[in-house]
Design a protein around this motif. Structure first.
Motif, PDB file in Angstrom:
ATOM      1  N   GLY A 138      -6.973 -10.280  71.888  1.00  0.00           N
ATOM      2  CA  GLY A 138      -6.774 -11.308  72.898  1.00  0.00           C
ATOM      3  C   GLY A 138      -7.246 -10.855  74.273  1.00  0.00           C
TER       4      GLY A 138
ATOM      5  N   PHE B 271      -4.282 -16.719  74.623  1.00  0.00           N
ATOM      6  CA  PHE B 271      -2.978 -16.204  74.213  1.00  0.00           C
ATOM      7  C   PHE B 271      -2.070 -17.347  73.777  1.00  0.00           C
TER       8      PHE B 271
ATOM      9  N   MET C  54       0.871 -12.746  72.134  1.00  0.00           N
ATOM     10  CA  MET C  54       0.335 -13.351  70.918  1.00  0.00           C
ATOM     11  C   MET C  54       1.453 -13.669  69.939  1.00  0.00           C
TER      12      MET C  54
END
Length: 225
Positions: free
Chosen positions: A103, A198, A218
């Protein structure tokens, strides 16, 4: 529907060859511009350790594996890595779950750096943060299962971002969020990008505890505030 299932099976089994960019079963490559399959690949990355590990190899991150561990309080590190550098660099190394590391790489390459180029005509030299792994609950109290649910920080699945240093050395912090300046517009664009990557992004408009940082994780819940 049947045709779609058959096509998916043919691609997954390798009977039909398609470029990785258009193969929903191929690992996510954060270097590729976002496309219609990016969200699907990112979703798979957060759920399949092997797919995530493959995505890490092409992420551009400098990292090393961290040994799995668990604490009596329920905090657990599994398939985590210690991230030390990226194209932009960090204010310090941090421990991250594989999905969080991916991410961060995707966020930096596809949203943070383009935003800096658009608003300031330069890149990002460093991403500042105040840590990722902390064995605690959501309410920031000392970890105790009876006090509430564990924070995503308890599994290194979250990080708190406090500012960004541009290539010319200029530092932009979350203190400038409400200024109505180019810095504030940049931060809001960065916040929008984080929400695209995210699962949870919390910023200064969420509550007083987040006035000085973006919390990104996440975890299982979708929230953009």
């Amino acid at each position: 529907m049947i045709a779609a299932i058959m096509s998916g099976y043919a691609i997954h089994s390798g009977r039909v060859k398609v470029p990785p960019k258009w193969n929903p079963f191929a690992p996510l490559d954060v270097r590729e511009p976002p496309g219609p399959l990016t969200a699907i690949k990112l979703w798979r990355t957060t759920r399949d350790p092997a797919t995530c590990a493959a995505a890490l190899e092409t992420s551009g991150l400098t990292y090393r594996p961290v040994a799995d561990s668990s604490a009596p309080a329920g905090c657990e590190l599994k398939d985590a890595v210690r991230v030390t550098h990226s194209d932009a660099g960090y204010g310090g190394p941090f421990i991250a779950s594989c999905p969080l590391a991916i991410g961060m790489a995707l966020f930096e390459r596809q949203y943070l750096r383009p935003a800096a180029g658009e608003f300031f005509g330069q890149g990002v030299k460093r991403i500042d943060h105040v840590g990722s792994y902390a064995c605690r609950n959501v309410n920031n109290s000392p970890n105790n299962r009876q006090d509430g649910r564990l924070s995503q920080h308890a599994s290194a699945n979250a990080i708190d971002l406090t500012g960004f240093v541009l290539e010319d050395g200029r530092r932009i912090t979350l203190a400038r969020w409400d200024e109505g300046s180019a810095d504030a517009a940049f931060l809001r664009r960065v916040h929008e990008g984080a929400c695209r990557v995210f699962n949870t992004t919390l910023g200064p408009d969420y509550n007083a505890l987040h006035r000085t940082h973006f919390h990104v994780d996440m975890g299982p819940y979708r929230m953009c505030r």
